[in-house]
Design an enzyme around this catalytic site. Structure first.
Site, short mmCIF file in Angstrom:
data_model
loop_
_atom_site.label_atom_id
_atom_site.label_comp_id
_atom_site.label_asym_id
_atom_site.label_seq_id
_atom_site.Cartn_x
_atom_site.Cartn_y
_atom_site.Cartn_z
N SER A 1 0.83 -1.21 0.00
CA SER A 1 0.00 0.00 0.00
C SER A 1 0.86 1.26 0.00
CB SER A 1 -0.96 -0.02 1.19
OG SER A 1 -0.39 0.70 2.25
N LYS A 2 0.20 2.34 -0.35
CA LYS A 2 0.82 3.64 -0.52
C LYS A 2 1.62 4.07 0.71
CE LYS A 2 -1.35 7.40 -3.09
NZ LYS A 2 -2.59 8.13 -3.19
N ARG A 3 1.12 3.66 1.87
CA ARG A 3 1.75 4.12 3.11
C ARG A 3 3.18 3.63 3.27
NH1 ARG A 3 -2.12 1.70 6.29
NH2 ARG A 3 -3.48 1.72 4.49
N GLN A 4 3.52 2.52 2.59
CA GLN A 4 4.87 1.98 2.81
C GLN A 4 5.91 2.50 1.84
OE1 GLN A 4 3.09 -1.43 1.87
NE2 GLN A 4 2.17 -1.74 3.87
N GLY A 5 5.63 3.60 1.18
CA GLY A 5 6.65 4.14 0.29
C GLY A 5 6.28 3.96 -1.16
#
Ligand code: GLU
Length: 496
Positions: A261-265
């Site tokens: 997901s987007k949150r991990q970079g």
């Protein structure tokens, strides 16, 4: 069998997830392999998620990756969004009349119904169901309104949605090419909204109507759509249409085996592009996350992928995104890439990191190209070049660590230092060849060799113990800078 027709149907949300790139790629590859057509359709029926410029961004990402569609939405020569093909329009918000026509058929046949429930009522029902520990779903309140009741409500302008009327306790079956036979009972499904209050279709309705009208034979998409598929299959049945073959691709996972997901970079194609990954590298890598070739081959050109791809070898379980493997594959394409192209890609990073001034980019281009030629062997993606170029800048030498300092205390260093200056002064234009000759002649005359010669010279010329081929480095630096650096070392870093 009729001609294979597949589609990639992104909702333009402003960025292209690496999973979407893979979905597009597998569709494209399957079409190529089967001699079929690959269509790109824009699914923009959720007006609340409208993002300005998102379609252009998505199409640019596809163009960059080299995934070209035969039909549907594409960029024209001037980079404007255009549509090509006989089954258009290919942008759902331009197909509202078509959805109206088809929803009317379902309404007429009693397979869909108007629902006038307010949000407040629906929330209340849901809360009550939750309290009782039931799965929240529509309670069918408007399923059986009489024609007259519906007419009266419509005339009084009450807002409504149109829902699918699922039969009770009915088993919907479909075969997924990756997951096999799948069954759902309608008792576990909601009467799906097909037309929303704003008059737009939901994804579920539009996708079925469009896939049918566009003669799609295989629906290849992410596994998050598996649970929606029975609703789609039922819609095909309701219309009396043949359903396409469904192929649900497993998710791309992060190292913790969760959905990437987007949150991990970095997860957007744009993120990788911005770092200077090459499209060939990213596409080659992404092809292998979830599909395994028959042979133990890892490097694939697009042409080779087109020839080798098969749905049978798509894995059932999610593939883990492995940045190291991506880097390894991209590094392969970096080595192969043209220096001119890589230098063009590298210039913005050099400017950003302050190595080259924007105003100097033309005059420094050849200098950069020489660095690129040496360093492309050592880096995985273009931006990484800035981690290695500092040795080529400046007239001073900064020692990278104490080991360098200790090395410069060795007995032979003053002799080597003097010899280098003398011999470099005698060379004409310094290049890798006569640079190598300088080192060789020192070896011969002064019997300084191996590490003593190469590491000693390298430390005095660059301040580092290791690095690219020394004669090549000398060529990039040029005679003047090499001598200046040696003078600097003599004055500042060697014992007097
Ligand atoms: N618009 C959907 C998406 O963005 C497409 C799903 C499908 O391919 O049916 O994922």
């Amino acid at each position: 069998m009729s001609e294979v027709r597949v589609r990639f149907a992104p909702s333009p949300t402003g960025f292209v997830h690496i999973g979407s790139l893979r979905t597009a790629l597998y569709n494209y590859l399957f079409a190529k392999k089967s001699g079929g057509k690959y269509i790109l359709r824009v699914e923009d029926t959720d007006q609340s998620r409208f993002v300005e410029g998102a379609i252009e961004n998505m199409l640019q990402a596809m163009e960059w990756a080299g995934i070209k569609n035969d039909e549907g939405v594409m960029l024209d020569k001037d980079g404007k969004v255009s549509q090509i093909g006989e089954n258009g329009p290919y942008i759902q918000s331009e197909r509202l009349d078509i959805y109206k026509e088809y929803i009317q058929k379902l309404l007429d046949e009693g397979k869909a119904y108007y629902c006038f429930c307010t949000k407040e009522r629906l929330d209340k029902v849901r809360d009550e169901q939750k309290e009782k520990g039931e799965t929240p779903r529509y309670d069918g309140h408007c399923r059986n309104l009489s024609k007259e009741e519906v007419q009266a409500k419509l005339e009084s302008g009450e807002p409504y949605v149109i829902r699918l009327k699922l039969p009770e306790n009915y088993v919907i079956k479909f075969t997924d090419a990756v997951r096999g036979e799948t069954e759902f009972n309608t008792n576990d499904l909601d009467d799906q909204v097909l037309i929303k209050t704003d008059g737009f279709p939901t994804y579920h309705f539009a996708v079925v109507v469009d896939d049918h009208l566009m003669n799609i034979t295989h629906v290849i998409r992410g596994e998050e759509w598996v649970s929606s598929t029975p609703k789609h299959v039922y819609l095909y049945e309701a219309f009396g249409w043949e359903a396409p073959v469904f192929v649900h691709l497993p998710n791309i996972l992060n190292s913790e085996k969760k959905k990437l997901s987007k949150r991990q970079g970095d997860v957007a194609v744009e993120d990788f592009r911005k770092k200077g990954y090459l499209p060939e590298g990213l596409v080659n890598y992404v092809a292998l996350v979830g599909w395994s070739p028959e042979e133990n081959q890892e490097i694939f050109s697009m042409k080779e992928l087109e020839e080798s791809f098969s749905i049978e070898r798509v894995s059932k379980s999610g593939g883990v995104f492995d940045t190291e493997k991506l880097n390894w594959i991209n590094a392969h394409y970096m080595k192969e890439a043209d220096d001119e192209l890589l230098s063009k890609l590298a210039m913005p990073y050099m400017i950003e990191e302050g190595f080259i001034k924007e105003s100097e980019q033309d005059e420094k281009f050849d200098f950069l190209k020489k660095m690129v030629a040496i360093l492309k062997e050592k880096i995985s993606y273009v931006k990484e070049i800035t981690d290695h170029v500092s040795i080529f800048f400046g007239e001073d030498v900064k020692l990278e660590n104490d080991d360098c300092r200790e090395f410069l205390e060795l007995e032979h260093i003053p002799t080597l230092h003097q010899a280098l200056i003398e011999k470099l002064e005698q060379t004409e234009d310094l290049n890798a060849e006569n640079g190598q000759a300088v080192l060789k002649s020192i070896q011969k005359e002064y019997k300084i060799k191996g590490k003593n010669l190469y590491m000693g010279s390298r430390i005095m010329l660059t301040g580092q113990m290791h690095g690219p081929d020394l004669p090549l480095v000398m060529e990039v630096l040029g005679k003047e800078i090499c001598i200046k650096r040696l003078q600097f070392v003599g004055e500042n870093l060697l014992k007097k």
